[in-house]
Design a protein around this motif. Structure first.
Motif, PDB file in Angstrom:
ATOM      1  N   UNK A  97       0.862  -1.173   0.000  1.00 26.82           N
ATOM      2  CA  UNK A  97       0.000   0.000   0.000  1.00 26.82           C
ATOM      3  C   UNK A  97       0.904   1.230   0.000  1.00 26.82           C
ATOM      4  N   UNK A  98       0.311   2.404  -0.041  1.00 31.37           N
ATOM      5  CA  UNK A  98       1.045   3.636   0.245  1.00 31.37           C
ATOM      6  C   UNK A  98       0.734   4.036   1.680  1.00 31.37           C
ATOM      7  N   UNK A  99       1.540   4.918   2.239  1.00 36.09           N
ATOM      8  CA  UNK A  99       1.342   5.299   3.638  1.00 36.09           C
ATOM      9  C   UNK A  99      -0.046   5.895   3.858  1.00 36.09           C
ATOM     10  N   UNK A 100      -0.480   6.738   2.928  1.00 37.28           N
ATOM     11  CA  UNK A 100      -1.778   7.377   3.062  1.00 37.28           C
ATOM     12  C   UNK A 100      -1.650   8.887   3.060  1.00 37.28           C
ATOM     13  N   UNK A 101      -2.779   9.552   2.878  1.00 34.01           N
ATOM     14  CA  UNK A 101      -2.769  11.004   2.708  1.00 34.01           C
ATOM     15  C   UNK A 101      -3.754  11.673   3.655  1.00 34.01           C
ATOM     16  N   UNK A 102      -3.383  12.863   4.106  1.00 36.71           N
ATOM     17  CA  UNK A 102      -4.225  13.647   5.008  1.00 36.71           C
ATOM     18  C   UNK A 102      -5.020  14.681   4.210  1.00 36.71           C
ATOM     19  N   UNK A 103      -5.850  14.170   3.306  1.00 37.07           N
ATOM     20  CA  UNK A 103      -6.680  15.015   2.466  1.00 37.07           C
ATOM     21  C   UNK A 103      -7.655  14.164   1.694  1.00 37.07           C
ATOM     22  N   UNK A 104      -8.482  14.772   0.837  1.00 35.02           N
ATOM     23  CA  UNK A 104      -9.561  14.034   0.171  1.00 35.02           C
ATOM     24  C   UNK A 104      -9.099  13.011  -0.860  1.00 35.02           C
ATOM     25  N   UNK A 140       4.179  -6.926   5.042  1.00 41.27           N
ATOM     26  CA  UNK A 140       3.474  -5.692   4.702  1.00 41.27           C
ATOM     27  C   UNK A 140       4.518  -4.666   4.285  1.00 41.27           C
ATOM     28  N   UNK A 141       4.247  -3.971   3.186  1.00 34.13           N
ATOM     29  CA  UNK A 141       5.190  -2.985   2.668  1.00 34.13           C
ATOM     30  C   UNK A 141       4.466  -1.707   2.287  1.00 34.13           C
ATOM     31  N   UNK A 142       5.223  -0.620   2.237  1.00 33.31           N
ATOM     32  CA  UNK A 142       4.718   0.666   1.763  1.00 33.31           C
ATOM     33  C   UNK A 142       5.481   1.071   0.508  1.00 33.31           C
ATOM     34  N   UNK A 143       4.749   1.363  -0.539  1.00 32.54           N
ATOM     35  CA  UNK A 143       5.383   1.890  -1.748  1.00 32.54           C
ATOM     36  C   UNK A 143       5.708   3.364  -1.524  1.00 32.54           C
ATOM     37  N   UNK A 144       6.957   3.767  -1.705  1.00 31.74           N
ATOM     38  CA  UNK A 144       7.282   5.187  -1.572  1.00 31.74           C
ATOM     39  C   UNK A 144       6.538   6.012  -2.621  1.00 31.74           C
ATOM     40  N   UNK A 145       6.169   7.209  -2.229  1.00 34.52           N
ATOM     41  CA  UNK A 145       5.509   8.153  -3.125  1.00 34.52           C
ATOM     42  C   UNK A 145       6.290   9.461  -3.129  1.00 34.52           C
ATOM     43  N   UNK A 146       6.129  10.292  -4.170  1.00 38.45           N
ATOM     44  CA  UNK A 146       6.882  11.547  -4.205  1.00 38.45           C
ATOM     45  C   UNK A 146       6.500  12.511  -3.090  1.00 38.45           C
ATOM     46  N   UNK A 147       5.327  12.331  -2.486  1.00 41.40           N
ATOM     47  CA  UNK A 147       4.824  13.347  -1.557  1.00 41.40           C
ATOM     48  C   UNK A 147       4.227  12.759  -0.281  1.00 41.40           C
ATOM     49  N   UNK A 148       4.792  11.655   0.153  1.00 43.34           N
ATOM     50  CA  UNK A 148       4.442  11.132   1.473  1.00 43.34           C
ATOM     51  C   UNK A 148       5.586  10.250   1.961  1.00 43.34           C
ATOM     52  N   UNK A 149       5.598   9.945   3.235  1.00 42.23           N
ATOM     53  CA  UNK A 149       6.655   9.108   3.781  1.00 42.23           C
ATOM     54  C   UNK A 149       6.434   7.653   3.374  1.00 42.23           C
ATOM     55  N   UNK A 150       7.531   6.891   3.236  1.00 37.21           N
ATOM     56  CA  UNK A 150       8.941   7.273   3.382  1.00 37.21           C
ATOM     57  C   UNK A 150       9.456   7.985   2.132  1.00 37.21           C
ATOM     58  N   UNK A 159      11.839   4.460   9.388  1.00 32.69           N
ATOM     59  CA  UNK A 159      10.467   4.019   9.599  1.00 32.69           C
ATOM     60  C   UNK A 159      10.426   2.551  10.030  1.00 32.69           C
ATOM     61  N   UNK A 160      11.275   1.720   9.442  1.00 36.16           N
ATOM     62  CA  UNK A 160      11.339   0.315   9.853  1.00 36.16           C
ATOM     63  C   UNK A 160      11.704   0.205  11.333  1.00 36.16           C
ATOM     64  N   UNK A 161      12.655   1.005  11.760  1.00 33.92           N
ATOM     65  CA  UNK A 161      13.047   0.998  13.177  1.00 33.92           C
ATOM     66  C   UNK A 161      11.904   1.481  14.060  1.00 33.92           C
ATOM     67  N   UNK A 162      11.199   2.507  13.616  1.00 30.10           N
ATOM     68  CA  UNK A 162      10.102   3.055  14.419  1.00 30.10           C
ATOM     69  C   UNK A 162       8.928   2.078  14.512  1.00 30.10           C
ATOM     70  N   UNK A 163       8.622   1.408  13.422  1.00 35.81           N
ATOM     71  CA  UNK A 163       7.509   0.450  13.423  1.00 35.81           C
ATOM     72  C   UNK A 163       7.851  -0.761  14.283  1.00 35.81           C
ATOM     73  N   UNK A 164       9.084  -1.255  14.164  1.00 34.62           N
ATOM     74  CA  UNK A 164       9.575  -2.331  15.019  1.00 34.62           C
ATOM     75  C   UNK A 164       8.710  -3.588  14.925  1.00 34.62           C
ATOM     76  N   UNK A 165       8.485  -4.037  13.693  1.00 33.20           N
ATOM     77  CA  UNK A 165       7.751  -5.273  13.453  1.00 33.20           C
ATOM     78  C   UNK A 165       8.509  -6.102  12.410  1.00 33.20           C
ATOM     79  N   UNK A 166       8.716  -7.381  12.710  1.00 35.29           N
ATOM     80  CA  UNK A 166       9.484  -8.240  11.802  1.00 35.29           C
ATOM     81  C   UNK A 166       8.838  -8.350  10.430  1.00 35.29           C
ATOM     82  N   UNK A 167       7.522  -8.228  10.364  1.00 37.93           N
ATOM     83  CA  UNK A 167       6.806  -8.437   9.104  1.00 37.93           C
ATOM     84  C   UNK A 167       6.601  -7.142   8.322  1.00 37.93           C
ATOM     85  N   UNK A 168       7.340  -6.110   8.663  1.00 36.39           N
ATOM     86  CA  UNK A 168       7.339  -4.870   7.884  1.00 36.39           C
ATOM     87  C   UNK A 168       8.604  -4.842   7.040  1.00 36.39           C
TER      88      UNK A 168
END
Length: 270
Positions: A97-104, A140-150, A159-168
């Motif tokens: 997935x992507x991380x997600x966006x704080x807008x519509x 579970x993975x996050x696809x990087x985007x030009x305008x969101x983290x990572x 982010x991997x260190x912050x999430x601290x889950x083996x399956x990330x």
């Protein structure tokens, strides 16, 4: 490496789907059935992939689990979890997935995407998806985007260190992270940095191209492979060095003919 496309292409059965992928030289696929579809249909595509020796690179999610609409956020979160469970059932290399966006717009560019709140909510979201899905056979993975983290390999490691889950783990889209003069003009160096820092955490890769428009201001335009200037052969070779089974998925084309045409182009680069 295992090349594939994000499109299932036109087909009438799971068997024909798998046969066509193999006939084009594909060795991996994006799974074309969703978790909310009948288990019989899921199994028919799963079995066809196994019969024809196709690895399952990804189960796509493409929902905004950080939606400002809390009801939509819950719906999207539940879908993320079920798609990750599907990936686990299939033995797919990852769900993405992507991380997600704080807008519509679900994948939109907003200043709030880079806020402290956004980072905290992203970490919380990834943890919840992994913890609730409780998977053993996928990531579970996050696809990087030009305008969101990572925003790049160093940020992904953080982010991997912050999430601290083996399956990330990591989904690699080198073009999405090419969002500056430095990364565009020093592409090989950026590819090397991604390979060195993220290495065997990478589960699947997307491939496309990018073109620098001769206009003011600095404008990059995504395009089909060979229609831009990116060193795609070098990119593929570095991903193959990391893992000889690495999926590299051609995406964002419009027709079956385009997928066949540009698949042949990247095959000729290998």
């Amino acid at each position: 490496m295992r090349l594939g496309t994000s499109s299932p292409l036109t087909h009438t059965s799971a068997k024909q789907w798998a046969e066509q992928q193999v006939s084009l030289g594909c060795k991996t696929v994006v799974f074309p059935v969703q978790s909310n579809e009948p288990i019989g249909k899921i199994n028919s595509y799963k079995n066809a992939a196994e019969e024809y020796g196709l690895s399952i690179a990804e189960v796509g999610i493409w929902r905004n689990a950080l939606s400002p609409d809390l009801n939509q956020r819950k719906t999207d979160m539940d879908y993320c979890i079920e798609q990750l469970r599907l990936a686990d059932y299939l033995g797919a290399r990852c769900a993405v997935n992507v991380a997600g966006a704080f807008g519509p717009r679900w994948d939109g560019h907003y200043k709030a995407n880079f806020s402290k709140e956004a980072r905290c909510e992203t970490i919380k979201m990834v943890r919840e998806i992994i913890d609730r899905a409780n998977v053993k056979n996928t990531f579970f993975t996050l696809e990087p985007m030009p305008w969101m983290i990572p925003t790049g390999p160093k940020d992904y490691l953080k982010l991997i260190e912050e999430v601290d889950r083996d399956r990330f783990a990591v989904h690699m889209d080198i073009i999405n992270m090419t969002n500056s003069m430095e990364r565009y003009f020093q592409a090989e160096e950026f590819i090397d940095e991604c390979a060195e820092l993220l290495g065997d955490r990478i589960r699947s890769c997307h491939i496309k191209d990018v073109h620098l428009k001769e206009e003011y201001t600095f404008q990059l335009q995504e395009c089909a492979p060979g229609c831009g200037e990116y060193p795609l052969g070098y990119y593929m070779s570095k991903m193959n060095e990391i893992d000889s089974e690495m999926p590299i998925i051609l995406e964002h084309l419009n027709t079956d003919d385009e997928y066949k045409k540009y698949l042949k182009y990247i095959q000729d680069l290998t």
